[in-house]
Write a protein that holds these residues in place. Structure first.
Motif, PDB file in Angstrom:
ATOM      1  N   PHE A   1       0.817  -1.210   0.000  1.00  0.00           N
ATOM      2  CA  PHE A   1       0.000   0.000   0.000  1.00  0.00           C
ATOM      3  C   PHE A   1       0.853   1.262   0.000  1.00  0.00           C
ATOM      4  CE2 PHE A   1      -2.361   3.373   2.166  1.00  0.00           C
ATOM      5  CZ  PHE A   1      -3.539   3.398   1.425  1.00  0.00           C
ATOM      6  N   TRP A   2       1.965   1.225   0.721  1.00  0.00           N
ATOM      7  CA  TRP A   2       2.860   2.384   0.793  1.00  0.00           C
ATOM      8  C   TRP A   2       4.029   2.268  -0.178  1.00  0.00           C
ATOM      9  CZ3 TRP A   2       0.666   6.186   3.238  1.00  0.00           C
ATOM     10  CH2 TRP A   2      -0.202   5.922   4.306  1.00  0.00           C
ATOM     11  N   GLY A   3       3.997   1.316  -1.086  1.00  0.00           N
ATOM     12  CA  GLY A   3       5.094   1.152  -2.034  1.00  0.00           C
ATOM     13  C   GLY A   3       6.327   0.522  -1.426  1.00  0.00           C
ATOM     14  N   GLN A   4       6.154  -0.220  -0.319  1.00  0.00           N
ATOM     15  CA  GLN A   4       7.316  -0.768   0.383  1.00  0.00           C
ATOM     16  C   GLN A   4       7.994  -1.915  -0.349  1.00  0.00           C
ATOM     17  OE1 GLN A   4       4.038  -0.546   1.466  1.00  0.00           O
ATOM     18  NE2 GLN A   4       3.798  -1.847   3.256  1.00  0.00           N
ATOM     19  N   LEU A   5       7.436  -2.338  -1.496  1.00  0.00           N
ATOM     20  CA  LEU A   5       8.102  -3.346  -2.323  1.00  0.00           C
ATOM     21  C   LEU A   5       8.993  -2.710  -3.384  1.00  0.00           C
ATOM     22  CD1 LEU A   5       5.252  -5.986  -2.858  1.00  0.00           C
ATOM     23  CD2 LEU A   5       6.961  -5.833  -1.028  1.00  0.00           C
ATOM     24  N   GLY A   6       8.858  -1.415  -3.581  1.00  0.00           N
ATOM     25  CA  GLY A   6       9.738  -0.698  -4.507  1.00  0.00           C
ATOM     26  C   GLY A   6       9.542  -1.049  -5.961  1.00  0.00           C
ATOM     27  N   LEU A   7       8.300  -1.407  -6.349  1.00  0.00           N
ATOM     28  CA  LEU A   7       8.032  -1.870  -7.715  1.00  0.00           C
ATOM     29  C   LEU A   7       7.429  -0.796  -8.606  1.00  0.00           C
ATOM     30  CD1 LEU A   7       6.549  -5.368  -6.773  1.00  0.00           C
ATOM     31  CD2 LEU A   7       8.892  -4.815  -7.478  1.00  0.00           C
ATOM     32  N   GLY A   8       7.279   0.418  -8.100  1.00  0.00           N
ATOM     33  CA  GLY A   8       6.748   1.504  -8.905  1.00  0.00           C
ATOM     34  C   GLY A   8       5.234   1.609  -8.895  1.00  0.00           C
ATOM     35  N   ASP A   9       4.553   0.749  -8.122  1.00  0.00           N
ATOM     36  CA  ASP A   9       3.098   0.830  -7.988  1.00  0.00           C
ATOM     37  C   ASP A   9       2.729   0.505  -6.543  1.00  0.00           C
ATOM     38  OD1 ASP A   9       2.829  -2.052  -7.625  1.00  0.00           O
ATOM     39  OD2 ASP A   9       3.165  -2.236  -9.779  1.00  0.00           O
ATOM     40  N   ASN A  10       1.431   0.413  -6.277  1.00  0.00           N
ATOM     41  CA  ASN A  10       0.965   0.162  -4.909  1.00  0.00           C
ATOM     42  C   ASN A  10       0.058  -1.072  -4.830  1.00  0.00           C
ATOM     43  OD1 ASN A  10       1.330   3.304  -5.307  1.00  0.00           O
ATOM     44  ND2 ASN A  10       1.648   2.904  -3.135  1.00  0.00           N
ATOM     45  N   HIS A  11       0.324  -2.049  -5.673  1.00  0.00           N
ATOM     46  CA  HIS A  11      -0.450  -3.275  -5.694  1.00  0.00           C
ATOM     47  C   HIS A  11       0.283  -4.367  -4.923  1.00  0.00           C
ATOM     48  CE1 HIS A  11      -2.969  -1.319  -8.619  1.00  0.00           C
ATOM     49  NE2 HIS A  11      -1.974  -1.213  -9.490  1.00  0.00           N
ATOM     50  N   ASN A  12      -0.465  -5.109  -4.126  1.00  0.00           N
ATOM     51  CA  ASN A  12       0.131  -6.216  -3.369  1.00  0.00           C
ATOM     52  C   ASN A  12       0.652  -7.297  -4.305  1.00  0.00           C
ATOM     53  OD1 ASN A  12      -0.747  -4.810  -1.131  1.00  0.00           O
ATOM     54  ND2 ASN A  12      -2.541  -6.098  -0.770  1.00  0.00           N
ATOM     55  N   ARG A  13       1.661  -8.029  -3.850  1.00  0.00           N
ATOM     56  CA  ARG A  13       2.224  -9.132  -4.620  1.00  0.00           C
ATOM     57  C   ARG A  13       2.131 -10.412  -3.804  1.00  0.00           C
ATOM     58  NH1 ARG A  13       2.448  -5.165  -7.542  1.00  0.00           N
ATOM     59  NH2 ARG A  13       3.900  -4.830  -9.268  1.00  0.00           N
ATOM     60  N   PHE A  14       1.645 -11.487  -4.456  1.00  0.00           N
ATOM     61  CA  PHE A  14       1.511 -12.776  -3.786  1.00  0.00           C
ATOM     62  C   PHE A  14       2.610 -13.748  -4.183  1.00  0.00           C
ATOM     63  CE2 PHE A  14      -2.552 -10.865  -3.183  1.00  0.00           C
ATOM     64  CZ  PHE A  14      -3.057 -11.400  -2.015  1.00  0.00           C
ATOM     65  N   GLN A  15       3.557 -13.283  -5.013  1.00  0.00           N
ATOM     66  CA  GLN A  15       4.712 -14.069  -5.402  1.00  0.00           C
ATOM     67  C   GLN A  15       5.950 -13.175  -5.327  1.00  0.00           C
ATOM     68  OE1 GLN A  15       5.006 -17.326  -6.197  1.00  0.00           O
ATOM     69  NE2 GLN A  15       2.807 -17.762  -5.957  1.00  0.00           N
ATOM     70  N   PRO A  16       7.122 -13.723  -4.974  1.00  0.00           N
ATOM     71  CA  PRO A  16       8.350 -12.921  -4.977  1.00  0.00           C
ATOM     72  C   PRO A  16       8.578 -12.264  -6.331  1.00  0.00           C
ATOM     73  CG  PRO A  16       8.738 -15.013  -3.895  1.00  0.00           C
ATOM     74  CD  PRO A  16       7.364 -15.096  -4.489  1.00  0.00           C
ATOM     75  N   THR A  17       8.813 -10.952  -6.309  1.00  0.00           N
ATOM     76  CA  THR A  17       8.965 -10.164  -7.528  1.00  0.00           C
ATOM     77  C   THR A  17      10.291  -9.423  -7.489  1.00  0.00           C
ATOM     78  OG1 THR A  17       6.562  -9.855  -7.584  1.00  0.00           O
ATOM     79  CG2 THR A  17       7.892  -8.425  -8.998  1.00  0.00           C
ATOM     80  N   LEU A  18      11.032  -9.497  -8.579  1.00  0.00           N
ATOM     81  CA  LEU A  18      12.348  -8.863  -8.649  1.00  0.00           C
ATOM     82  C   LEU A  18      12.220  -7.343  -8.702  1.00  0.00           C
ATOM     83  CD1 LEU A  18      15.457  -9.152  -9.077  1.00  0.00           C
ATOM     84  CD2 LEU A  18      14.986  -9.192 -11.538  1.00  0.00           C
ATOM     85  N   LEU A  19      13.028  -6.641  -7.904  1.00  0.00           N
ATOM     86  CA  LEU A  19      13.097  -5.179  -7.966  1.00  0.00           C
ATOM     87  C   LEU A  19      14.042  -4.803  -9.104  1.00  0.00           C
ATOM     88  CD1 LEU A  19      12.065  -5.634  -4.958  1.00  0.00           C
ATOM     89  CD2 LEU A  19      13.145  -3.433  -4.472  1.00  0.00           C
ATOM     90  N   ARG A  20      13.469  -4.564 -10.254  1.00  0.00           N
ATOM     91  CA  ARG A  20      14.276  -4.315 -11.447  1.00  0.00           C
ATOM     92  C   ARG A  20      15.027  -2.989 -11.375  1.00  0.00           C
ATOM     93  NH1 ARG A  20      13.381  -8.107 -15.108  1.00  0.00           N
ATOM     94  NH2 ARG A  20      11.484  -9.375 -14.958  1.00  0.00           N
TER      95      ARG A  20
ATOM     96  N   GLY B   1      11.566  -1.676   8.064  1.00  0.00           N
ATOM     97  CA  GLY B   1      10.849  -1.142   9.197  1.00  0.00           C
ATOM     98  C   GLY B   1       9.429  -1.660   9.127  1.00  0.00           C
ATOM     99  N   GLN B   2       8.520  -0.971   9.801  1.00  0.00           N
ATOM    100  CA  GLN B   2       7.143  -1.443   9.809  1.00  0.00           C
ATOM    101  C   GLN B   2       6.535  -1.413   8.410  1.00  0.00           C
ATOM    102  OE1 GLN B   2       3.679  -1.060  13.001  1.00  0.00           O
ATOM    103  NE2 GLN B   2       4.173   0.906  12.087  1.00  0.00           N
ATOM    104  N   HIS B   3       6.696  -0.293   7.682  1.00  0.00           N
ATOM    105  CA  HIS B   3       6.144  -0.180   6.333  1.00  0.00           C
ATOM    106  C   HIS B   3       7.136   0.471   5.372  1.00  0.00           C
ATOM    107  CE1 HIS B   3       2.245  -1.472   7.738  1.00  0.00           C
ATOM    108  NE2 HIS B   3       2.158  -0.464   8.590  1.00  0.00           N
ATOM    109  N   HIS B   4       8.429   0.361   5.634  1.00  0.00           N
ATOM    110  CA  HIS B   4       9.423   0.903   4.710  1.00  0.00           C
ATOM    111  C   HIS B   4      10.584  -0.080   4.588  1.00  0.00           C
ATOM    112  CE1 HIS B   4      11.137   2.158   8.582  1.00  0.00           C
ATOM    113  NE2 HIS B   4      12.292   2.335   7.976  1.00  0.00           N
ATOM    114  N   SER B   5      11.374   0.081   3.533  1.00  0.00           N
ATOM    115  CA  SER B   5      12.460  -0.847   3.222  1.00  0.00           C
ATOM    116  C   SER B   5      13.732  -0.079   2.893  1.00  0.00           C
ATOM    117  CB  SER B   5      12.086  -1.743   2.031  1.00  0.00           C
ATOM    118  OG  SER B   5      10.848  -2.396   2.245  1.00  0.00           O
ATOM    119  N   VAL B   6      14.866  -0.725   3.149  1.00  0.00           N
ATOM    120  CA  VAL B   6      16.180  -0.110   2.947  1.00  0.00           C
ATOM    121  C   VAL B   6      17.109  -1.144   2.332  1.00  0.00           C
ATOM    122  CG1 VAL B   6      18.154   0.992   4.064  1.00  0.00           C
ATOM    123  CG2 VAL B   6      15.861   1.448   4.909  1.00  0.00           C
ATOM    124  N   ALA B   7      17.972  -0.691   1.415  1.00  0.00           N
ATOM    125  CA  ALA B   7      18.975  -1.566   0.799  1.00  0.00           C
ATOM    126  C   ALA B   7      20.314  -0.846   0.742  1.00  0.00           C
ATOM    127  CB  ALA B   7      18.539  -1.993  -0.597  1.00  0.00           C
TER     128      ALA B   7
END
Length: 479
Positions: A162-181, A194-200
């Motif tokens: 919802f907050w874009g914490q997967l870093g995929l350029g959209d806000n849709h949930n993913r039910f399978q592992p998706t590569l961060l291109r 963190g709770q709703h954010h990610s760091v690399a």
């Protein structure tokens, strides 16, 4: 990431009721949950057990009669993980990931937002088959999303977005592992959630962030442009620190804040500062990375995805610096802290005391599990004990920040016994012989780590030299 066995029960109350034979056999332990009321541990023979609060079946014990969020009192064996050489666990609010030494990931618990990476919700661990061709070296869980880092430096994400914490350029949930291109060309070496954010963190020292930003935890500022509204989230990885200007070597995420450590020992922080977890001396949130000033250079930093406590380890001092939420107290600046423990006290007498930069006790006491320590306490004259950041974190939060290795206390008072202990444990060609003793106790498994102290034992050691044309086969060294 180590904890001494002798300090486990003192720091983590969940282990107090554990049977002694299991307690002494613990090799790794992970204490998690919203109220730090769930435990998973691995024994020396690679058996995996869990007990405590079983939210959505994330303890992985299957169809247990009390698996509807009830408390599991007795440790239950997780058969699907036994013998898998599990190295690391990571947990969200209601789901759990486990990583094996062979690079496989296992999951269980709630799958409401796809955070398990499979097409079902399960209460026993199951391997994520879509990542079976990848060798996973790191895992991280937010509240409802998951990340996995491969040996090739690639990053996969799945779950709540919802907050874009997967870093995929959209806000849709993913039910399978998706590569961060967007990070495919970056060689990622460390990840954190963190709770709703990610760091690399990349090998070049660049730091990327994405996800929720209401508290500034992305470090990208309030706005994209001066006329834009406040930037509450960002769904693409954004470089917040350039490694060419300020190279980062370690990063860790709290609930809504981030700590980063540079190669020269400088600590940076950004995000929520409500409890003083950024150590700036105020409670103002920081939307850009700011330096956290300490007297000595920092060697290690620590927090956890659902914690507002921050810790840092200096290069010179034995003690840890603590800031943020500490029991009922809020420490707005890094405070030099150590655990006090003395055998002359009662079994429950232990505490944490903090000192300022001049080595004086701070005026405000710190709440501990049993009582308050103030500057008039006689404990200030007790002998200092070495304690690492994970021990301090466990003492304050009664949980482990990450999967923690349990070690036996190494407390030999005599240098001679230290040398013998190291030789016995490190040199494969050493043969140990002992003569008759006045006791039948096993010297190798003492709880206090001593070898034969106060015992009538006369050890004899022999070290065999390798056979070659320069040495005689009867030539050997005796101690």
């Amino acid at each position: 990431m180590t904890l001494e066995r002798s300090k486990l029960r003192r720091s983590i109350p969940m282990l107090n009721d554990l049977d002694s034979y299991l307690y002494e056999d613990i090799r790794r332990v992970f204490v998690f949950g919203r109220n730090n009321d769930s435990v998973i541990f691995i024994t020396r023979n690679d058996h995996v057990y869990s007990y405590g609060r079983n939210n959505c079946g994330y303890l992985g014990i299957g169809n247990h009669q009390n698996n509807n969020g009830d408390l599991i009192i007795e440790p239950q064996k997780i058969h699907q993980l036994c013998g898998r050489k599990i190295q690391e666990f990571s947990a969200g609010r209601n789901h759990l990931l486990a990583r094996s030494k062979t690079g496989k990931i296992y999951c269980c618990g709630s799958n409401e937002f796809g955070q398990l990476g499979i097409n079902e919700e399960i209460n026993i661990p199951k391997q994520i088959e879509s990542l079976s061709n990848e060798f996973i070296i790191g895992i991280a869980c937010g509240a409802f999303h998951s990340l996995a880092l491969t040996k090739r430096g690639q990053l996969f994400g799945w779950g709540f977005n919802f907050w874009g914490q997967l870093g995929l350029g959209d806000n849709h949930n993913r039910f399978q592992p998706t590569l961060l291109r967007r990070l495919k060309r970056e060689n990622i070496v460390e990840i954190a959630c963190g709770q709703h954010h990610s760091v690399a963190l990349t090998r070049s020292g660049h730091l990327f962030t994405w996800g929720h930003n209401a508290f500034g935890q992305l470090g990208i500022g309030h706005h994209n442009h001066p006329n834009d509204k406040q930037l509450n989230y960002c769904n693409i990885p954004t470089k917040v620190i350039d490694g060419n200007d300020f190279r980062i070597k370690q990063v860790t995420c709290g609930q809504n804040h981030v700590l980063a450590l540079s190669i020269d020992g400088q600590m940076l922080g950004f995000g929520s500062n409500y409890y003083g977890q950024l150590g700036t001396g105020s409670r103002r949130n920081q939307f850009k990375p700011i330096p956290i000033y300490t007297q000595d250079k920092i060697n290690d930093i620590l927090t956890s995805p659902f914690s507002n406590t921050s810790l840092a380890r200096t290069r010179k001092k034995r003690n840890s610096l603590v800031f943020g939420k500490c029991g009922d107290h809020w420490l707005l600046t890094p405070i030099d802290t150590k655990i006090i423990d003395d055998n002359e006290q009662s079994p429950s007498s232990h505490s944490i005391i903090s000192k300022d930069e001049n080595n004086n006790p701070i005026s405000n006491p710190i709440m501990t599990n049993h009582y308050l320590m103030d500057n008039n306490s006689s404990m200030l004259t007790k002998k200092k004990n070495k304690s690492n950041s994970h021990e301090i974190f466990a003492e304050i939060n009664q949980s482990t920040a990450h999967t923690t290795k349990v070690v036996r206390r190494f407390n030999h008072t005599n240098l001679f016994w230290q040398v013998l202990y190291l030789m016995k444990s490190k040199l494969p060609k050493i043969k140990y012989h002992h003569r008759s003793t006045t006791t039948n106790d096993n010297d190798d498994d003492n709880d206090d780590g001593r070898m034969g102290q106060n015992r009538n034992i006369e050890p004899k050691w022999s070290v065999e030299k390798s056979n070659n044309h320069h040495s005689n086969h009867n030539n050997h060294l005796r101690i």
